[in-house]
Structure formats: structure tokens, C-alpha cells
Design a protein around this motif. Structure first.
Motif, PDB file in Angstrom:
ATOM      1  N   GLY A  31       2.951   5.296  -2.934  1.00 54.88           N
ATOM      2  CA  GLY A  31       3.825   4.495  -3.768  1.00 54.88           C
ATOM      3  C   GLY A  31       5.289   4.849  -3.651  1.00 54.88           C
ATOM      4  N   VAL A  32       5.590   5.988  -3.008  1.00 54.84           N
ATOM      5  CA  VAL A  32       6.978   6.423  -2.819  1.00 54.84           C
ATOM      6  C   VAL A  32       7.424   5.985  -1.438  1.00 54.84           C
ATOM      7  CG1 VAL A  32       8.547   8.386  -2.704  1.00 54.84           C
ATOM      8  CG2 VAL A  32       6.668   8.379  -4.360  1.00 54.84           C
ATOM      9  N   PRO A  33       8.436   5.130  -1.324  1.00 60.90           N
ATOM     10  CA  PRO A  33       8.871   4.653   0.005  1.00 60.90           C
ATOM     11  C   PRO A  33       9.468   5.776   0.830  1.00 60.90           C
ATOM     12  CG  PRO A  33      10.412   3.943  -1.694  1.00 60.90           C
ATOM     13  CD  PRO A  33       9.258   4.556  -2.414  1.00 60.90           C
ATOM     14  N   GLU A  34       9.096   5.804   2.107  1.00 66.42           N
ATOM     15  CA  GLU A  34       9.632   6.781   3.041  1.00 66.42           C
ATOM     16  C   GLU A  34      10.639   6.082   3.952  1.00 66.42           C
ATOM     17  OE1 GLU A  34       9.170   9.971   3.223  1.00 66.42           O
ATOM     18  OE2 GLU A  34       7.648  10.119   1.646  1.00 66.42           O
ATOM     19  N   LYS A  35      11.778   6.711   4.174  1.00 55.49           N
ATOM     20  CA  LYS A  35      12.831   6.140   5.024  1.00 55.49           C
ATOM     21  C   LYS A  35      12.823   6.810   6.388  1.00 55.49           C
ATOM     22  CE  LYS A  35      15.816   5.110   1.073  1.00 55.49           C
ATOM     23  NZ  LYS A  35      17.156   5.318   0.464  1.00 55.49           N
ATOM     24  N   ASP A  36      13.087   5.994   7.392  1.00 57.10           N
ATOM     25  CA  ASP A  36      13.240   6.485   8.756  1.00 57.10           C
ATOM     26  C   ASP A  36      12.009   7.239   9.249  1.00 57.10           C
ATOM     27  OD1 ASP A  36      15.828   5.469   8.697  1.00 57.10           O
ATOM     28  OD2 ASP A  36      16.617   7.342   7.874  1.00 57.10           O
ATOM     29  N   VAL A  37      10.841   6.801   8.832  1.00 55.87           N
ATOM     30  CA  VAL A  37       9.601   7.425   9.282  1.00 55.87           C
ATOM     31  C   VAL A  37       8.721   6.347   9.894  1.00 55.87           C
ATOM     32  CG1 VAL A  37       7.540   8.676   8.581  1.00 55.87           C
ATOM     33  CG2 VAL A  37       9.735   9.218   7.524  1.00 55.87           C
ATOM     34  N   TYR A  38       8.279   6.590  11.119  1.00 53.01           N
ATOM     35  CA  TYR A  38       7.425   5.613  11.803  1.00 53.01           C
ATOM     36  C   TYR A  38       6.004   5.748  11.271  1.00 53.01           C
ATOM     37  CZ  TYR A  38       4.720   3.324  15.437  1.00 53.01           C
ATOM     38  OH  TYR A  38       3.844   2.516  16.101  1.00 53.01           O
ATOM     39  N   ARG A  39       5.453   4.624  10.777  1.00 52.23           N
ATOM     40  CA  ARG A  39       4.089   4.628  10.281  1.00 52.23           C
ATOM     41  C   ARG A  39       3.266   3.602  11.048  1.00 52.23           C
ATOM     42  NH1 ARG A  39       3.690   3.686   4.138  1.00 52.23           N
ATOM     43  NH2 ARG A  39       1.509   3.971   4.741  1.00 52.23           N
ATOM     44  N   TYR A  40       2.096   4.016  11.431  1.00 54.52           N
ATOM     45  CA  TYR A  40       1.192   3.130  12.162  1.00 54.52           C
ATOM     46  C   TYR A  40       0.358   2.355  11.153  1.00 54.52           C
ATOM     47  CZ  TYR A  40      -2.362   1.655  15.502  1.00 54.52           C
ATOM     48  OH  TYR A  40      -3.216   0.927  16.288  1.00 54.52           O
ATOM     49  N   GLU A  41       0.479   1.022  11.171  1.00 51.92           N
ATOM     50  CA  GLU A  41      -0.173   0.191  10.165  1.00 51.92           C
ATOM     51  C   GLU A  41      -1.314  -0.625  10.771  1.00 51.92           C
ATOM     52  OE1 GLU A  41       0.344   0.420   7.142  1.00 51.92           O
ATOM     53  OE2 GLU A  41       2.225   1.523   7.024  1.00 51.92           O
ATOM     54  N   SER A  42      -1.890  -0.176  11.839  1.00 54.67           N
ATOM     55  CA  SER A  42      -2.954  -0.946  12.497  1.00 54.67           C
ATOM     56  C   SER A  42      -4.160  -1.088  11.577  1.00 54.67           C
ATOM     57  CB  SER A  42      -3.375  -0.244  13.794  1.00 54.67           C
ATOM     58  OG  SER A  42      -4.451  -0.923  14.379  1.00 54.67           O
ATOM     59  N   GLU A  43      -4.731  -2.287  11.595  1.00 52.36           N
ATOM     60  CA  GLU A  43      -5.902  -2.559  10.779  1.00 52.36           C
ATOM     61  C   GLU A  43      -7.189  -2.148  11.486  1.00 52.36           C
ATOM     62  OE1 GLU A  43      -6.063  -3.613   7.779  1.00 52.36           O
ATOM     63  OE2 GLU A  43      -3.939  -4.045   7.439  1.00 52.36           O
ATOM     64  N   HIS A  44      -7.094  -1.942  12.789  1.00 57.07           N
ATOM     65  CA  HIS A  44      -8.300  -1.641  13.552  1.00 57.07           C
ATOM     66  C   HIS A  44      -8.404  -0.152  13.831  1.00 57.07           C
ATOM     67  CE1 HIS A  44      -5.079  -1.927  16.524  1.00 57.07           C
ATOM     68  NE2 HIS A  44      -5.825  -1.139  17.293  1.00 57.07           N
ATOM     69  N   ASN A  45      -9.439   0.189  14.511  1.00 51.00           N
ATOM     70  CA  ASN A  45      -9.678   1.562  14.949  1.00 51.00           C
ATOM     71  C   ASN A  45      -9.731   2.527  13.775  1.00 51.00           C
ATOM     72  OD1 ASN A  45     -10.255   3.603  16.649  1.00 51.00           O
ATOM     73  ND2 ASN A  45      -8.206   3.752  17.572  1.00 51.00           N
ATOM     74  N   THR A  46     -10.539   2.252  12.784  1.00 47.95           N
ATOM     75  CA  THR A  46     -10.705   3.131  11.619  1.00 47.95           C
ATOM     76  C   THR A  46     -11.946   3.999  11.747  1.00 47.95           C
ATOM     77  OG1 THR A  46     -11.920   1.390  10.479  1.00 47.95           O
ATOM     78  CG2 THR A  46      -9.537   1.517  10.097  1.00 47.95           C
ATOM     79  N   GLU A  47     -12.493   4.045  12.947  1.00 48.79           N
ATOM     80  CA  GLU A  47     -13.690   4.854  13.157  1.00 48.79           C
ATOM     81  C   GLU A  47     -13.381   6.319  12.920  1.00 48.79           C
ATOM     82  OE1 GLU A  47     -16.967   5.789  16.653  1.00 48.79           O
ATOM     83  OE2 GLU A  47     -15.299   4.410  17.003  1.00 48.79           O
ATOM     84  N   GLY A  48     -14.236   6.955  12.242  1.00 48.78           N
ATOM     85  CA  GLY A  48     -14.040   8.366  11.947  1.00 48.78           C
ATOM     86  C   GLY A  48     -13.664   8.608  10.510  1.00 48.78           C
ATOM     87  N   GLU A  49     -13.309   7.529   9.765  1.00 46.81           N
ATOM     88  CA  GLU A  49     -13.030   7.725   8.360  1.00 46.81           C
ATOM     89  C   GLU A  49     -14.317   8.094   7.645  1.00 46.81           C
ATOM     90  OE1 GLU A  49     -10.947   4.732   6.301  1.00 46.81           O
ATOM     91  OE2 GLU A  49      -9.267   4.683   7.680  1.00 46.81           O
ATOM     92  N   MET A  50     -14.174   8.906   6.639  1.00 46.95           N
ATOM     93  CA  MET A  50     -15.347   9.417   5.950  1.00 46.95           C
ATOM     94  C   MET A  50     -15.929   8.354   5.038  1.00 46.95           C
ATOM     95  SD  MET A  50     -15.572  12.441   3.152  1.00 46.95           S
ATOM     96  CE  MET A  50     -14.713  11.403   1.991  1.00 46.95           C
ATOM     97  N   ASP A  51     -17.190   8.165   5.127  1.00 44.04           N
ATOM     98  CA  ASP A  51     -17.919   7.329   4.183  1.00 44.04           C
ATOM     99  C   ASP A  51     -18.730   8.268   3.306  1.00 44.04           C
ATOM    100  OD1 ASP A  51     -19.406   5.603   2.746  1.00 44.04           O
ATOM    101  OD2 ASP A  51     -20.285   4.540   4.466  1.00 44.04           O
TER     102      ASP A  51
END
Length: 762
Positions: free
Chosen positions: A726-746
Motif C-alpha cells: 500500500g506504500v508507493p515505491e519511487k524509482d523501483v522497477y517492479r515486475y507485474e507479470s500475471e503469468h509464471n506464478t509457478e512455485g507460489e505456495m498453496d
């Protein structure tokens, strides 16, 4: 003056002290002397240029004389060579017999009028203001003197206190007379008057240290009443009509109306010296020193060194007495208190049967009940400040403060791409690490806390058994049905699940299992945590790192740090609505590191101490919503044989409850951005830090770690930058891809032993 006139007029060069008769020289002698020196009369007409008519001679005359036609006198000429005369001739307004008809001179002179004395009224207002300050100074001297009499064993404690009470009474009489005389408004407090600080310091010494015995309770109340009247008179001059008796309270070290208390830097340097000390101390575990201000109100308070010991001894009182004598405006008090971690529950949650054997549920008997702990209204939306514990924890419970996320640059760290959209919860390490010795490197976490769920079910089951035992009472039969219905509802909301039991015997190889009531959706899994002292860079000081990060189940929505809609926060503060329900900034409390001079003289430095006075609040799973004030100076405490230093919050005087207690560990310290001058945002909440401890006896202090230090520590051990959701970050590159979420914990996987692989940490 006659001595000099006679001696110079007669031409006698002897010291008048050699002949006392010279002092009794008659007027005729002066006449004779002037006759023999007739040329001196002629010199009167030959005035210096300074006194010519073209010069304004009124500049050299007494302004109270109406007739300016004064003439030079024989006296002035007789003193022309005196060291007391700046010119050869001077003017006199005194009528002299040498100018009478008996004088030997052919000329006449016109005398001026006799000296006219004008009675100019004094500035009574200015004089009375000084008189009031003088009376205040006298009162301070009398109060300090009375206290010193007792310290020197000259009078008894009762006599010393009664002497102070009488002095207060006399001053109040004078102050009322001063006020009734119609004098102007005045306002004295401890921030603008040193006498008031001295008086308050003596009162606090009596109240906190000397009059603690029950036999002095009436004397203590009487002295408190007098100091209340004294404070009211200093503020308004009209006394106090309030029946409420203000007692000494604790306040933060900060400025009041732009003013700071003197010697605040002394307290700061004392704490810094102790925190940076490398010597090992064998003090009672949990002992602490808190630098605060103490008094009847914020404007009527003084600096205080608050010593807390689990078991105070005579040695502690004698030790602090030497400090008490160093400064006349710093109060020192010793109380029974200690620092405790804010997480441990007092009871162990024992597993109980999944549900009682009860009759079928009757819809008319079934009533909606409210759980004694916080549960989100929407199952998949996670608000901040929920209770939290490890799933199989026997009794350790805390609070889940809020959510953070890793800031990953996939170009530089492609192996961490799967974590770019992951969210992590933050809490204290001592809440989550109690099962690490059981080879559960990555334990699962329950939120709401499984400990609180088990404790509540255990209490309900006890009431159900009690109602079942009364077979002849019809009302108890209805109670049995009601308790049975609630137990069944509890099993629906939190279904029993099989978890590894908390094994106390380390030699047992095969883990045991038990059933615990847990939320439908597993909250998450711990991937890293610690609780230890770490060395501060470029400093000899150490600070506590007590934190754990929990990877949150991907099925749970935690896209915002939101206070939640299950609690009416606007009842606590009307401003906690709309945008002020969301975290929008991190308040940086990192203070500039000043090089310390460890010489003794540095303790008496006059430099100003860094103060904040920021109004903050927190919501913990035990004490709920509480408010406080950020203290400008850290405190130090002894725990596990080491010196710790920590930022802390002082409980607000508006609160009727404690600021923190067991179970609040991990709660975030928050502030409204509209009250914070260090950030540009004026809407939303700012996170200041995370609570980890409190003072166990009175629960007035909440110890916390600043959020900027937590984020720096996480970056240090993971080599990844972290941000607050919720806190905006300035001058930071963030990857916002919707795909390739394999490996996230279920976390709802079928296998209880499945552990997702976290990223590497040191």
C-alpha cells in the motif's frame, strides 16, 4: 560632604580624619575663607564657554527645578580641584549663607527657588510582577530547604511534608491577593520557570519515593491537593474549582508549545552511554531505565529517570539516591516493574474432543454468538492486526501486524521471479519460533490464533460439562443445549484438523499428532525469523532484531494494509474512516547518528535532545485499540545478561486500559499522516514500527522496533529490498507479470508435510 567643603574652603591640606574639628567647621569660618580669597568671587562671572548663553544649560540641571536661574556657589568653587568635580565650576540649587547680606562682595545674586521634589508614582505593575517572581523563588527555596532537612535527619518525614504544605498555603494566600488586586494574566509552568521545576521535583520525590507507605496516605493526598492548587494558580491565577484531583502521570519527552525542558540532552547522553557500554552487568532480568517526563500535566511535568526492577532492593534505592542529588530539576524514581515480551499467554491450550455429545440442534435455541477474538467478516480478505500463532503452539500467541512484499528486479534476480507477486505477513520472531527445536524449520501459521481458539473452546466445554452434571435443573438443561450448539458452531467455523503435536521430549523420534480447531484456509508459512542482538553498523551499540516473515496463502486477499470493517474504529477515533483506514507511508524514525564523546563532561552537554512527541496507536489481539505518545529518547533494559536499547511509546492519559500486554507482540505502531510533519502525505496511515515488549507490572510502556530498521534488516539477510503493501515505491522497477506464478505456495495442499522452498536467507 561637609568634610570636603570645609577642608577645601580653608585651604587646609590635611586629611579631615586627622582633625575631627574640621568636620565641625562653622559657617562663619567658610565666610572668612571666602573673604580672604576675594578673587574667587570674581571668577564666578567668568564662566567657561560650556555655560555661555548660546548653550542649552537646561541639559545640566535637575529637571524638577522650575527656575533655571541658578548661580555657581562657593561650594562648587571650593571643590574645583576635588576628584569629585569634573569641571572648574558647577551649579548648585542649594541656598547658601555665603550669598547673604553679610557676604563681603559688591554684587548681588539672584537665587533660584528651593529644590522641588516631585513624587512620581512607581510602576506598581512591574514591581508586583517582580515581587510575584520573588515570592515564587522564595517558595522554591523553602520547599527545597524542608526536603533537605529531612534528608539530613533534622526533622521527621511528617514534619517536612507539613512544612511544605504550610509554605504552599502561604503562597496561595499571596497569589489570591495578587490576583484580586486586578493584576494582569500570567502563566508559569515547568517549561519556562526553573523554580517551578524545583518545587515539582520535591513533590514527586515525596509522592513517588517517600510517602509510599499506607500510613502516609492522608498526608500524601493533602500534599497532592496543595500541588494541584499551586499548579492551577500558576496557570490562571484564579485557582482551581475542579473537584478532580490530578495525580502524577507519565508523559513523553518532547517539546511543549515549541519549548523543551532543560537537561533533556543529559538524559539522552546517559541512555546512550549505557546502551553503548561493553561491560557485562548482572542485573535482575527485565530491569530497565526509561527516560520520561512526569507530572500533573504535560505543561506541569519534569524530566524523570524511571528505574524498574522486578524486585527492588535497598541497594537500588541507594544507587539512585546518588543520581537524585546531581540535578535539582530531574526526578528519579524506583518502582517494581520489568520488561516482558508481549506474546506469552498465561494458560496452556490443551486439545479437547472435537465436539460434545449433545442433542440435535434446535433452530429456536441456536443463537448467534460473538467470538472473543477478531475474525474477518469476509473469509478471504485479511485485515491487519489479527491474532496469530503457530498451528500447534501450546500457549504462545501474538498479533499479525501487517503485510510486506519483496521488491524484485527480475533482470538481476530471475530465479526469484515467482515471488514478484507474493505477499508476506510480518510479526515477532518469539511468537513464531517456539517450535523450531522440533525440526519444523518452516512451521505453518494460524490466523486467527489457534491458541485463542483452543482456549475459548476449552472454556465452552467446561461450561457444557457443568451444565450436563445438573440433571434435575431445567434451566441448566437449556444451558447445556445452548453450550452444545455454540461448540458445534465453533467446529463449523474452525474445523478440527490434524497437526503435529508439540513434542516436549526431544528424544522422541516419531512425531505425535493431535486435532486442533483451525481456520478453513491456512494462513501461511514461516520462511525466516530471528530474535537476537545484532550490531549496529559503524557503532558499538547493539539492537534487538525480533521479527518473522510469513508467506501468505495465495488464496487470501491482502493487497492492502487495511484496518478492517469488522471493528468500528471510528468509535475510538472519529478520523479513522475512509482513507485513514489504509497504510500509505512508512514513518522514518532513523535519527542522525552523532559521534559520542565518552568523557564525563559530555554528560553535562547543553545540546538539545532529539524529541518527537508523535501521537500513535496500535490494535493488538489482547488490549485492542490503545493510544500513546512516541518518546523522544530510547530506554535501556537488561535481558538474558545483555543490555538492550529500544524505542518506546508511553500510554496516553486518555486510555483507561494498558497500552500493551501479552498477546500484542507483532502489532504495528501506526499514526495518522495528518498528525505527522515528516511526510508530505496528509491522508492515510503511517507505520512507525512493530511492538515487541512492554513493562509487565503497569503496562504503560510499549517497546517497538522502527519499521525502517526492520526493512533494512530484511534486505541485509535476504539481499532483496522490501516494501510495505500500500506504500508507493519511487524509482523501483517492479515486475507485474500475471503469468509464471509457478512455485507460489498453496498452503491448502493435501500434504501436511509439504514445505515450499523459500528464497535463500543468511
Amino acid at each position: 560632604m561637609k568634610r570636603f567643603l570645609s577642608r577645601r574652603g580653608s585651604g587646609d591640606s590635611r586629611d579631615s580624619r586627622e582633625s575631627p574639628e574640621v568636620e565641625r567647621t562653622s559657617l562663619s569660618t567658610i565666610k572668612s575663607a571666602t573673604s580672604e580669597a576675594g578673587e574667587s568671587l570674581d571668577s564666578i562671572r567668568e564662566l567657561p564657554v560650556f555655560f555661555e548663553s548660546n548653550h542649552d544649560t537646561t541639559l545640566d540641571l535637575n529637571p524638577s527645578i522650575s527656575n533655571t536661574k541658578s548661580v555657581p556657589s562657593i561650594e562648587s568653587e571650593a571643590r574645583s580641584k576635588s576628584v569629585f568635580s569634573r569641571s572648574k565650576a558647577s551649579f548648585s540649587t542649594k541656598q547658601s549663607s555665603v550669598q547673604s547680606s553679610q557676604s563681603k562682595g559688591s554684587y548681588s545674586v539672584e537665587y533660584g527657588q528651593p529644590l522641588q521634589i516631585s513624587f512620581i508614582g512607581e510602576d506598581n505593575t512591574a514591581k508586583n510582577v517582580v515581587s510575584f517572581e520573588e515570592r515564587l523563588t522564595d517558595l522554591a527555596h523553602d520547599i527545597v530547604y524542608a526536603a533537605n532537612q529531612y534528608s539530613n535527619s533534622q526533622v521527621t518525614l511528617t514534619a517536612a511534608v507539613m512544612n511544605c504544605i504550610d509554605r504552599f498555603k502561604s503562597f496561595l494566600v499571596f497569589a489570591n491577593e495578587y490576583r484580586s488586586a486586578g493584576h494582569g494574566y500570567y502563566n508559569y509552568n515547568t517549561f519556562n520557570n526553573d523554580d517551578v521545576r524545583k518545587i515539582l521535583r520535591v513533590f514527586l520525590d515525596f509522592y513517588d519515593n517517600l510517602l509510599n507507605d499506607d500510613v502516609y496516605i492522608k498526608l500524601r493526598l493533602l500534599l497532592t491537593k496543595r500541588i494541584n492548587e499551586f499548579a492551577a494558580v500558576l496557570k490562571s491565577g484564579s485557582g482551581s474549582d475542579s473537584t478532580t484531583l490530578l495525580k502524577p502521570q507519565n508523559f513523553s519527552v518532547d517539546a511543549y508549545e515549541g519549548q523543551t525542558l532543560p537537561n533533556a540532552s543529559v538524559l539522552s547522553n546517559i541512555i546512550d552511554r549505557i546502551a553503548n557500554s561493553a561491560m557485562s552487568l548482572k542485573e535482575q532480568n527485565g530491569s530497565f531505565i526509561a527516560p520520561i517526563t512526569r507530572g500533573l500535566s504535560k505543561e506541569f511535568s519534569i524530566l524523570c529517570l524511571y528505574f524498574g526492577y522486578p524486585s527492588p532492593t535497598d541497594h537500588h534505592f541507594k544507587l539512585t539516591q546518588s543520581i537524585r542529588d546531581l540535578y535539582d530539576d530531574i526526578h528519579v524514581m524506583v518502582v517494581k516493574n520489568r520488561i516482558d515480551v508481549a506474546s506469552v499467554s498465561s494458560h496452556r491450550a490443551a486439545p479437547i474432543p472435537a465436539g460434545p455429545s449433545s442433542p440435535p440442534l434446535n433452530p429456536q435455541v441456536l443463537q448467534k454468538f460473538k467470538l472473543p477474538f477478531r475474525v474477518p467478516n469476509e473469509k478471504n480478505i485479511q485485515p491487519m492486526s489479527l491474532s496469530l500463532s503457530v498451528e500447534n503452539s501450546p500457549r504462545t500467541s501474538g498479533t499479525m501486524g501487517g503485510f510486506i512484499y519483496p521488491i524484485i528486479d527480475v533482470k538481476k534476480q530471475p530465479h526469484l521471479e515467482s515471488y514478484t507477486r507474493a505477499k508476506f505477513a510480518l510479526s515477532c520472531g518469539h511468537v513464531c519460533l517456539n517450535n523450531f527445536e522440533n525440526n519444523m524449520d518452516y512451521p505453518y501459521v494460524s490466523s486467527p490464533s489457534s491458541v485463542l481458539i483452543s482456549l475459548y473452546k476449552q472454556a465452552l466445554y467446561g461450561q457444557y460439562v457443568k451444565a450436563s452434571s445438573a440433571t434435575n435443573d431445567s434451566s441448566m438443561a437449556e444451558a447445556k443445549v445452548a453450550y452444545g450448539a455454540v461448540l458445534k458452531q465453533l467446529d463449523v467455523i474452525f474445523p478440527p484438523k490434524r497437526v503435529k503435536s508439540f513434542v516436549t521430549n526431544p528424544k522422541q523420534k516419531q512425531p505425535e499428532y493431535e486435532y486442533r480447531n483451525l481456520p478453513v484456509h491456512r494462513f501461511g508459512q514461516i520462511i525466516w525469523g530471528e530474535r537476537n542482538l545484532i550490531k549496529v553498523k559503524e557503532s558499538s551499540q547493539k539492537r534487538l532484531s525480533d521479527l518473522a516473515i510469513i508467506k501468505v496463502n495465495k488464496h487470501l486477499n491482502c493487497e492492502q494494509n487495511y484496518l478492517g470493517d469488522d471493528i468500528a474504529f471510528n468509535e475510538f477515533d472519529p478520523a479513522l474512516m475512509f482513507d485513514n483506514m489504509y497504510v500509505r507511508a512508512v514513518v522514518n524514525l532513523q535519527r542522525a547518528a552523532k559521534p559520542m564523546n565518552l568523557n564525563i563532561d559530555e554528560v553535562d552537554s547543553v545540546s538539545e535532545a532529539s524529541t518527537d512527541g508523535l501521537q500513535v496507536f496500535k490494535y493488538g489481539s489482547t488490549t485492542k485499540f490503545t493510544k500513546g505518545t512516541l518518546n523522544g529518547i530510547k530506554l535501556v533494559y537488561w535481558l538474558d545478561g545483555a543490555i538492550h536499547s529500544s524505542e518506546f511509546v508511553i500510554n496516553s492519559t486518555e486510555n483507561n486500559t494498558a497500552f500493551a500486554a501479552g498477546g500484542d507482540s507483532g502489532a504495528w505502531i501506526l499514526t495518522k499522516l495528518e498528525d505527522c510533519e515528516t511526510v508530505s502525505e496528509n491522508k492515510g496511515l503511517g507505520v512507525v514500527g512493530m511492538l515487541h515488549s512492554y513493562d509487565g507490572e503497569y503496562k504503560q510502556f510499549g517497546l517497538f522496533t522502527p519499521m525502517n530498521e526492520i526493512l533494512s534488516r530484511l534486505e541485509e539477510v535476504t539481499s532483496i529490498k522490501w516494501g510495505v503493501v500500500g506504500v508507493p515505491e519511487k524509482d523501483v522497477y517492479r515486475y507485474e507479470s500475471e503469468h509464471n506464478t509457478e512455485g507460489e505456495m498453496d498452503s491448502d495442499s493435501e500434504s501436511e508435510d509439504e514445505v515450499s522452498t523459500p528464497f535463500d536467507v543468511d
